[in-house]
Design an enzyme around this catalytic site. Structure first.
Site, PDB file in Angstrom:
ATOM      1  N   ASP A  44       0.852  -1.192   0.000  1.00 61.44           N
ATOM      2  CA  ASP A  44       0.000   0.000   0.000  1.00 61.44           C
ATOM      3  C   ASP A  44       0.889   1.243   0.000  1.00 61.44           C
ATOM      4  OD1 ASP A  44      -2.983   1.021   0.793  1.00 61.44           O
ATOM      5  OD2 ASP A  44      -1.454   2.240   1.796  1.00 61.44           O
ATOM      6  N   TYR A  49       2.935   9.916  -0.387  1.00 59.73           N
ATOM      7  CA  TYR A  49       4.045   9.391   0.416  1.00 59.73           C
ATOM      8  C   TYR A  49       5.394   9.690  -0.233  1.00 59.73           C
ATOM      9  CZ  TYR A  49       0.303   6.576   2.603  1.00 59.73           C
ATOM     10  OH  TYR A  49      -0.849   6.153   3.209  1.00 59.73           O
ATOM     11  N   LYS A  74      -2.617   5.808  -4.241  1.00 62.82           N
ATOM     12  CA  LYS A  74      -3.732   6.720  -3.947  1.00 62.82           C
ATOM     13  C   LYS A  74      -3.483   8.079  -4.589  1.00 62.82           C
ATOM     14  CE  LYS A  74      -3.695   4.646   0.677  1.00 62.82           C
ATOM     15  NZ  LYS A  74      -2.237   4.575   0.959  1.00 62.82           N
ATOM     16  N   HIS A 107      -7.512   9.470  -2.018  1.00 66.12           N
ATOM     17  CA  HIS A 107      -6.922   9.428  -0.675  1.00 66.12           C
ATOM     18  C   HIS A 107      -7.825  10.078   0.381  1.00 66.12           C
ATOM     19  CE1 HIS A 107      -2.613   9.102   1.155  1.00 66.12           C
ATOM     20  NE2 HIS A 107      -3.511   8.904   2.078  1.00 66.12           N
TER      21      HIS A 107
HETATM   22  P1  NAD Z   1       0.403   1.504  11.979  1.00 67.83           P
HETATM   23  O1  NAD Z   1      -0.788   1.419  12.846  1.00 67.83           O
HETATM   24  O2  NAD Z   1       0.697   0.402  11.021  1.00 67.83           O
HETATM   25  O3  NAD Z   1       1.619   1.715  12.967  1.00 67.83           O
HETATM   26  C1  NAD Z   1       2.929   1.876  12.522  1.00 67.83           C
HETATM   27  C2  NAD Z   1       3.822   2.051  13.752  1.00 67.83           C
HETATM   28  O4  NAD Z   1       3.799   0.858  14.538  1.00 67.83           O
HETATM   29  C3  NAD Z   1       5.253   2.288  13.334  1.00 67.83           C
HETATM   30  O5  NAD Z   1       5.763   3.295  14.180  1.00 67.83           O
HETATM   31  C4  NAD Z   1       5.962   0.975  13.606  1.00 67.83           C
HETATM   32  O6  NAD Z   1       7.274   1.160  14.011  1.00 67.83           O
HETATM   33  C5  NAD Z   1       5.126   0.367  14.725  1.00 67.83           C
HETATM   34  N1  NAD Z   1       5.099  -1.110  14.618  1.00 67.83           N
HETATM   35  C6  NAD Z   1       4.671  -1.836  13.564  1.00 67.83           C
HETATM   36  N2  NAD Z   1       4.762  -3.161  13.837  1.00 67.83           N
HETATM   37  C7  NAD Z   1       5.272  -3.264  15.087  1.00 67.83           C
HETATM   38  C8  NAD Z   1       5.580  -4.363  15.921  1.00 67.83           C
HETATM   39  N3  NAD Z   1       5.396  -5.619  15.524  1.00 67.83           N
HETATM   40  N4  NAD Z   1       6.072  -4.107  17.157  1.00 67.83           N
HETATM   41  C9  NAD Z   1       6.252  -2.833  17.590  1.00 67.83           C
HETATM   42  N5  NAD Z   1       5.974  -1.748  16.832  1.00 67.83           N
HETATM   43  C10 NAD Z   1       5.481  -1.957  15.603  1.00 67.83           C
HETATM   44  O7  NAD Z   1       0.346   2.926  11.226  1.00 67.83           O
HETATM   45  P2  NAD Z   1       0.432   3.409   9.734  1.00 67.83           P
HETATM   46  O8  NAD Z   1       1.734   3.056   9.122  1.00 67.83           O
HETATM   47  O9  NAD Z   1       0.055   4.841   9.747  1.00 67.83           O
HETATM   48  O10 NAD Z   1      -0.752   2.612   9.013  1.00 67.83           O
HETATM   49  C11 NAD Z   1      -0.554   1.482   8.172  1.00 67.83           C
HETATM   50  C12 NAD Z   1      -0.638   1.874   6.722  1.00 67.83           C
HETATM   51  O11 NAD Z   1      -1.919   2.432   6.435  1.00 67.83           O
HETATM   52  C13 NAD Z   1       0.324   2.990   6.298  1.00 67.83           C
HETATM   53  O12 NAD Z   1       1.664   2.591   6.235  1.00 67.83           O
HETATM   54  C14 NAD Z   1      -0.288   3.407   5.004  1.00 67.83           C
HETATM   55  O13 NAD Z   1       0.026   2.487   3.977  1.00 67.83           O
HETATM   56  C15 NAD Z   1      -1.780   3.368   5.366  1.00 67.83           C
HETATM   57  N6  NAD Z   1      -2.313   4.680   5.816  1.00 67.83           N
HETATM   58  C16 NAD Z   1      -3.298   5.265   5.081  1.00 67.83           C
HETATM   59  C17 NAD Z   1      -3.838   6.487   5.454  1.00 67.83           C
HETATM   60  C18 NAD Z   1      -4.935   7.107   4.646  1.00 67.83           C
HETATM   61  O14 NAD Z   1      -5.265   8.284   4.861  1.00 67.83           O
HETATM   62  N7  NAD Z   1      -5.533   6.398   3.715  1.00 67.83           N
HETATM   63  C19 NAD Z   1      -3.359   7.149   6.594  1.00 67.83           C
HETATM   64  C20 NAD Z   1      -2.343   6.544   7.330  1.00 67.83           C
HETATM   65  C21 NAD Z   1      -1.845   5.308   6.943  1.00 67.83           C
END
Ligand code: NAD
Length: 280
Positions: A44, A49, A74, A107
């Site tokens: 994704d 980004y 997106k 998005h």
């Molecule tokens: P997330 O909830 O996946 O959290 C990411 C955080 O959690 C990072 O800081 C990472 O270091 C930590 N983490 C991940 N796995 C871990 C583990 N096993 N142990 C400890 N820490 C861990 O947040 P995100 O990245 O914002 O969301 C996931 C994806 O969703 C994004 O990467 C993106 O592709 C998408 N996204 C979309 C939108 C949108 O507006 N459509 C907004 C934000 C994110």
């Protein structure tokens, strides 16, 4: 084995993928290569980004057949004008080094910009399905009213709504509204962008299950039937986040996680009705 979810246009999407928000463009090729090596086949990304070229490099170098990958990007909030939809989509394909994307999402709806005409943006995105370069089109951060409006004005139902959802903000109203239209739900920020990982109730459940907090939270999403793509730059965590299919939560454990709901206070991101940021 990662399950797939059937979408209403006849395509299928792996329920678990890899997120790339805040993956630095300079590191994206390396991070996404590690994710592909760990076994992720659903990536994704987004125009906003700034890392599509790095994602493309990783895909090209991987040698994985294109048909085995599911690639989502997106539309930037800067590109809602129909001509910009088409132009920027071409650029995304070029940067990603692919002939098609599996999924192209709007998005954010941006109801306070572009004269509020996000249905026109949606119509331009739908045209991209016609020539096969976007296998599916969907939306992100759409509230129920936004969904109702594009469906009423264009007659085309998105296959997916990608929305913020995690134990502190389960977003069940928008999930239910999406499902009523046959739209699959993707939960972004599944770990609350890290915020839920330190919750004491999650820590207790994790200790009892012999799993990590991230695994317990991600398993809760999987059992809700949502699609998730956690982000991590560490290969060990990437692998850990995939190991979700050899355990289950009991009803009592699920109820504890459901109980962490903080309503609107639990959001880690902006409200889609007011978000109107456009990058330079
Ligand atoms: P997330 O909830 O996946 O959290 C990411 C955080 O959690 C990072 O800081 C990472 O270091 C930590 N983490 C991940 N796995 C871990 C583990 N096993 N142990 C400890 N820490 C861990 O947040 P995100 O990245 O914002 O969301 C996931 C994806 O969703 C994004 O990467 C993106 O592709 C998408 N996204 C979309 C939108 C949108 O507006 N459509 C907004 C934000 C994110």
């Amino acid at each position: 084995m990662i399950p797939s979810i059937d979408l209403h246009d006849g395509t299928r999407i792996p329920q678990l993928g890899f997120g790339t928000y805040l993956v630095d463009p300079a590191d994206a090729a390396e991070v996404v290569s590690a994710a592909l090596q760990a076994g992720y086949r659903h990536i994704d990304t987004a125009q906003m980004y700034g890392n599509e070229a790095g994602v493309g490099e990783a895909i090209a170098q991987s040698g994985i057949p294109r048909g085995d990958l599911y690639v989502t990007t997106k539309l930037s909030t800067a590109n809602h004008a129909p001509d910009d939809v088409r132009r920027s989509f071409e650029q995304s394909l070029a940067d990603l080094q692919v002939d098609y994307v599996d999924l192209f999402l709007m998005h954010w709806p941006m109801p306070n910009r572009y004269g509020g005409d996000f249905p026109a943006t949606w119509r331009a995105m739908v045209e991209l399905v016609g020539d096969g370069r976007a296998r599916s089109v969907g939306v992100s951060n759409f509230e129920a009213s936004h969904l109702d409006r594009i469906i009423a004005e264009t007659g085309v139902v998105p296959v997916i709504n990608q929305i913020e959802a995690h134990p502190y903000f389960p977003n069940d109203v928008v999930r239910a509204a999406s499902r009523r239209h046959g739209i699959a739900v993707e939960a972004w920020g599944p770990l609350g962008q890290g915020a839920v990982l330190d919750d004491p109730a999650i820590a207790r459940l994790a200790a009892g299950l012999g799993r990590s907090p991230a695994q317990v939270i991600l398993r809760w999403h999987i059992e809700r039937g949502d699609i998730v793509f956690p982000k991590s730059s560490h290969p060990e965590r990437m692998r850990q986040n995939m190991e979700l299919f050899d355990f289950e939560l009991t009803a009592a454990q699920t109820a504890i996680i459901d109980g962490l709901d903080r309503g609107d206070e639990g959001r880690v991101g902006p409200h889609p009705d007011s978000f109107d940021w456009i990058p330079d």
